[in-house]
Design an enzyme around this catalytic site. Structure first.
Site, PDB file in Angstrom:
ATOM      1  N   HIS A  72      73.896  43.524  51.513  1.00  0.00           N
ATOM      2  CA  HIS A  72      75.041  44.298  51.032  1.00  0.00           C
ATOM      3  C   HIS A  72      74.957  44.497  49.512  1.00  0.00           C
ATOM      4  O   HIS A  72      75.176  45.608  49.005  1.00  0.00           O
ATOM      5  CB  HIS A  72      76.343  43.587  51.401  1.00  0.00           C
ATOM      6  CG  HIS A  72      77.574  44.292  50.925  1.00  0.00           C
ATOM      7  ND1 HIS A  72      78.056  45.438  51.522  1.00  0.00           N
ATOM      8  CD2 HIS A  72      78.416  44.033  49.883  1.00  0.00           C
ATOM      9  CE1 HIS A  72      79.137  45.851  50.880  1.00  0.00           C
ATOM     10  NE2 HIS A  72      79.375  45.014  49.872  1.00  0.00           N
ATOM     11  N   GLU A 126      71.926  45.854  56.754  1.00  0.00           N
ATOM     12  CA  GLU A 126      73.302  45.342  56.704  1.00  0.00           C
ATOM     13  C   GLU A 126      74.027  45.646  58.014  1.00  0.00           C
ATOM     14  O   GLU A 126      74.773  44.801  58.538  1.00  0.00           O
ATOM     15  CB  GLU A 126      74.029  45.978  55.518  1.00  0.00           C
ATOM     16  CG  GLU A 126      75.459  45.495  55.349  1.00  0.00           C
ATOM     17  CD  GLU A 126      76.233  46.354  54.357  1.00  0.00           C
ATOM     18  OE1 GLU A 126      77.272  45.880  53.886  1.00  0.00           O
ATOM     19  OE2 GLU A 126      75.820  47.498  54.087  1.00  0.00           O
ATOM     20  N   ASN A 149      42.706  29.983  51.037  1.00  0.00           N
ATOM     21  CA  ASN A 149      41.509  29.222  51.382  1.00  0.00           C
ATOM     22  C   ASN A 149      41.841  28.038  52.275  1.00  0.00           C
ATOM     23  O   ASN A 149      41.119  27.742  53.232  1.00  0.00           O
ATOM     24  CB  ASN A 149      40.823  28.714  50.101  1.00  0.00           C
ATOM     25  CG  ASN A 149      39.698  29.633  49.654  1.00  0.00           C
ATOM     26  OD1 ASN A 149      39.063  30.281  50.470  1.00  0.00           O
ATOM     27  ND2 ASN A 149      39.474  29.706  48.361  1.00  0.00           N
TER      28      ASN A 149
END
Length: 701
Positions: A46, A68, A439
Site C-alpha cells: 500500500h 495490494e 559457490n
C-alpha cells in the site's frame, strides 16, 4: 521546485519497503497463515503504491495496486495463500526492483508493463475468490478496472478510490487576488483571445508527499500554458508550508475542461474546482505590438512569479546517505567546539611575549589538540559506520531462489548483522559475499540424495557470520558440504598448465587451495548460470584486497569449507608504525603488527632456501623489505629489527632499517601512479610535507 529532493526520499523509502516485502514473503512461504506477515506485506504494498503514484510512476503503481488487492482479500479471509501466489509475488518483487534500478539509472521506470505478472496475480485472485473460473460480471469489472489503471496513469484508480469510504468535504473555488502586473498580463492575454482560469486543487488526505504531488500538477499545467499565480507561493508549496489545498491561475489556449482533466489526471488529487478569471479593468499597453504567446507571458512574469521549474527526465543524482543518531552529531559538535577553544589558545600564546611561558603553554595546547583530533576521528568513524545488515538482509532470498534452481534443500543461518563497517566498504562488499554464497550452494553442498547417503541432514546449512576482531571486521561464509578436494584441485591445476608436476609435489594443501583464486580457474564439471564459469573467486579476492582486506580458506573433506574475510573498520584514517628503509620512510598499519623483535643475525635459519626465525614456538619466514622494494640494504648491524606481522594464522617478519614510531596517518590514493605493485596500498603526507608509502601487509605474508 526540484523533484530530485523527493526522488531521493522516494528511492530510500522504496528500498526499505522492498526489503520488508522480501523478508516477509520468505516468512509467508513457510507460514502462509501468519496474520502479522500478511498485514506487513499489505502495508508495504500500500505504501509503495501511494509513493509510486505520488511520483507519477504508473507501472510501478499498477503492479503494487494489484499486489495490494490480493492481500486485501487474504486479510478479509476471502482467499488463502497458495505456493503459486508466493512465486508470483517474488516475481513481482523482482519487477519492482527492476523499476527502481531503471529509476536510479535513467530517472524513469522504463517501458516494461510486466503484464504476465499482473495477469497471474489477477488469475490467482479470481481463482481464490471464485474457486476457479471468474464470474462473467466480475471478470468484466476487473477488466474495466485494469484498463482504467493502464489508461488513467498514476491515479487510474479514481475507480479504486471510489470504493473507499468517502468523507464529507466541501470543495469550493478560492478566489485569487492579483497584483497590478498580473492584471496587466491577464488583460493582455484576454485581448489576444487566450483563456485565463483559476483553480483550487484539493489533495487526498492519504497523500504521502503533498509537495511532490503539487509539483506534478504544475508540471502538467506548464505543458498547456503559463501559471502566473499560486497561493500559497511556489516556495511555500515546495517547503510543504500548506494544507491539502492550493490555488493557481493559468493563461492557456486549452479549454476549462481540458485544464481540469489535466489536474485530475495527477495521482491523489481529490478534486479540482475551476473557474474563469474576469477581465480586469486596466489599460493594456500596446507599445510593442507583440502578440501574446506562452513564451512572452513567461518572460513578463518570470521576474514576478517564482514558478516551479520542470526538468526533463534524466539520470537522477542520488546522494549516498548515512542515517546518523543525533547524539553522534552532538558529540561531533562538542569536539569541534573544543577544537576552536584550542585554536584560540594557540592564538593567545602566539601574542604573548613571554617566550618561556609560550613554550610550556604551546606544548600543552598541542597535546590538547592531539586528544581532540583523536576523539574527532573516532566520532567521525562512528558516523560513517553502517550495520552490515544493510548488505546481508537480501541473502535469505538469494538462498531461497538457489534452493529451487539447484533442487537442493538448504538453509541460511546469519549472525552478527549488527556488526558495523565503514560505509565505503559496505557499498563494495555485497557482490563478493554473493559470489561466496553461490559457490557454497552450488559447489559446497552435496545433492539431497548424496547427503542422505552420507548420513548427513538432508537440508544443507550455510552460515554467514560477522564479528569485530581488533581493528578489523571478520566475515565468515561457511557450509557443511563436501569440502574442497585438494587432490582434485591439484590435478586440475596440472591439467590446465597452471602448475607443473614438480611444483605440485612441493606445494602444501594451503598453497593448492590458493590456486582457486587464480583467474579463470574452476573445478566445475559443468557450467551453469550459478557458477562454474571460472569467474568469481578471483574477482572476490581482487575486490577484497582493493578494500585493504584479505581472504583465506579453511576446509575439511566431507565436513565443509569456510571462507574467512578480514576487512579494515575504516579506509580513511589509521594508526601506523613509521619505519625507515634506506633513506625512505614507509608506513605499516598497526592492525597487522603483532610484535617488534630485535633478532641477532646468528638466529636466522634456512627452510627450503628461505630465511626464517624461530620465535616462541613458531617458525616465521623473514621478508627483507629492502630487497622487495629494491632499496640499498644497510648491513652494518649485528642485530636485525624485525616487525612481526600477521594475516589470519600466517605470520611473517618484515626486516626494516630503523623504527620512527607510531603515528596516526591519513590514507591517500596514489591512483594510477603505482598500479602494478600490489604491496603498496596508498600513501600518506607526513608533518614535514614528505610523502610516505603505505605497505599492504596482506601481500607480503
Amino acid at each position: 521546485m526540484d523533484v530530485s529532493q523527493y526522488l531521493e526520499i522516494f528511492i530510500e523509502e522504496t528500498k526499505e519497503h522492498l526489503q520488508v516485502l522480501n523478508e516477509q514473503l520468505l516468512v509467508l512461504e513457510k507460514e502462509p497463515e501468519n496474520e502479522d506477515t500478511i498485514n506487513e506485506i499489505f502495508r508495504a504494498a500500500h505504501s509503495l503504491k501511494g509513493m509510486a503514484g505520488t511520483m507519477g510512476y504508473k507501472r510501478m503503481q499498477r503492479l503494487t495496486h494489484d499486489m495490494e488487492n490480493v492481500f486485501s482479500e487474504i486479510r478479509s479471509n476471502k482467499m488463502k495463500v497458495v505456493p503459486k501466489l508466493v512465486d508470483v509475488l517474488f516475481k513481482g518483487l523482482d519487477a519492482l526492483e527492476g523499476y527502481l534500478d531503471a529509476i536510479l539509472d535513467s530517472g524513469n521506470e522504463g517501458e516494461n508493463d510486466n503484464e504476465d505478472i499482473i495477469n497471474d496475480l489477477n488469475q490467482i485472485l479470481e481463482e481464490g475468490l471464485n474457486g476457479g473460473a471468474p464470474k462473467k460480471e466480475e471478470a468484466k469489472t476487473e477488466e474495466v478496472k485494469t484498463e482504467a489503471v493502464k489508461t488513467e496513469g498514476a491515479q487510474a484508480s479514481a475507480c479504486a478510490v471510489a470504493t473507499e469510504e468517502k468523507k464529507e468535504v466541501s470543495y469550493e473555488l478560492k478566489g485569487l487576488t492579483f497584483a497590478e502586473h498580473e492584471n496587466k498580463a491577464i488583460a493582455k492575454a484576454k485581448a489576444e483571445k487566450f483563456n485565463v482560469f483559476q483553480a483550487t486543487v484539493y489533495i487526498q488526505d492519504s497523500c504521502i508527499l503533498k509537495s511532490a504531488r503539487a509539483f506534478l500538477v504544475f508540471k502538467s499545467l506548464e505543458e498547456a500554458g503559463t501559471v502566473i499565480k499560486s497561493e500559497p507561493s511556489t516556495q511555500d508549496i515546495e517547503d510543504e508550508k500548506f494544507d491539502l489545498q492550493f490555488s493557481l491561475a493559468i493563461i492557456t489556449k486549452e479549454s476549462m475542461e481540458q485544464i481540469q482533466k489535466r489536474i485530475l489526471n495527477v495521482s491523489e488529487i481529490a478534486e479540482c474546482v475551476i473557474g474563469e478569471v474576469a477581465t480586469p479593468e486596466v489599460a493594456v499597453e500596446d507599445n510593442s505590438q507583440q502578440t501574446v504567446t506562452k513564451e512572452n507571458v513567461k518572460e513578463e512574469n518570470n521576474s514576478q512569479a517564482n514558478k516551479p521549474s520542470s526538468q526533463a527526465a534524466s539520470k537522477p543524482v542520488v546522494n549516498r546517505s548515512v542515517r546518523v543518531d543525533i547524539e553522534k552529531l552532538d558529540d561531533l559538535m562538542n569536539l569541534v567546539s573544543e577544537l576552536i577553544i584550542a585554536k584560540n589558545g594557540l592564538v593567545s600564546i602566539n601574542s604573548n611575549k613571554d617566550h618561556k611561558e609560550n613554550q610550556s603553554g604551546f606544548n600543552e595546547q598541542i597535546e590538547y589538540i592531539e586528544q581532540i583530533t583523536t576523539s574527532l576521528h573516532q566520532s567521525v568513524m562512528k558516523v560513517r559506520m553502517v550495520p552490515i545488515e544493510s548488505v546481508v538482509n537480501r541473502f535469505p532470498r538469494l538462498i531461497r531462489d538457489l534452493s529451487k534452481k539447484l533442487d537442493k534443500k538448504m538453509e541460511l543461518y546469519m549472525s552478527g548483522e549488527e556488526t558495523e563497517l565503514d560505509r565505503t566498504v559496505i557499498d563494495e562488499i555485497g557482490d563478493p559475499l554473493m559470489h561466496l554464497l553461490r559457490n557454497a550452494a552450488d559447489h559446497g553442498l552435496e545433492s539431497n540424495e548424496e547427503r542422505v547417503r552420507l548420513g548427513k541432514p538432508e537440508t544443507g546449512s550455510i552460515f554467514l557470520n560477522a564479528f569485530q576482531e581488533g581493528n578489523n571486521v571478520v566475515i565468515e561464509v561457511k557450509d557443511d558440504g563436501a569440502g574442497i578436494n585438494v587432490e582434485k584441485v591439484r590435478n586440475k591445476a596440472i591439467e590446465k598448465g597452471t602448475i607443473t608436476k614438480e611444483q605440485a609435489e612441493t606445494m602444501s594443501d594451503s598453497d593448492i587451495i590458493d590456486l582457486l583464486f587464480r583467474p579463470s580457474f574452476s573445478t566445475a564439471e559443468k557450467i551453469s548460470d550459478v557458477s562454474g564459469r571460472g569467474v568469481g573467486l578471483d574477482v572476490v579476492k581482487t575486490k577484497i584486497e582493493s578494500l585493504g582486506g584479505d581472504i583465506e580458506v579453511e576446509t575439511a573433506l566431507g565436513q565443509g569449507t569456510s571462507f574467512i574475510i578480514r576487512l579494515p573498520l575504516t579506509l580513511a584514517i589509521i594508526q601506523a608504525l613509521m619505519v625507515e628503509l634506506g633513506t625512505e620512510k614507509y608506513a605499516i598499519p598497526l592492525g597487522n603488527i603483532n610484535t617488534i623483535e630485535d633478532i641477532p643475525k646468528s638466529d636466522i635459519k634456512y627452510v627450503q632456501s628461505r630465511e626464517c626465525i624461530h620465535l616462541r614456538g613458531s617458525v616465521i619466514p623473514l621478508v627483507r623489505l629492502c630487497d622487495v622494494l629494491d632499496i640499498e640494504r644497510e648491513e652494518n648491524e649485528e642485530n636485525l629489527t624485525v616487525v612481526i606481522v600477521s594475516k589470519g594464522d600466517k605470520q611473517a617478519g618484515l626486516v626494516v632499517d630503523n623504527l620512527i614510531g607510531q603515528q596516526e596517518i591519513v590514507i591517500k590514493s596514489i591512483g594510477k601512479y603505482i598500479n602494478n605493485v600490489k604491496m603498496i596500498s596508498g600513501a600518506t603526507i607526513l608533518g614535514d610535507g614528505e610523502v610516505a608509502l603505505i605497505l599492504d601487509v596482506n601481500t607480503l605474508v
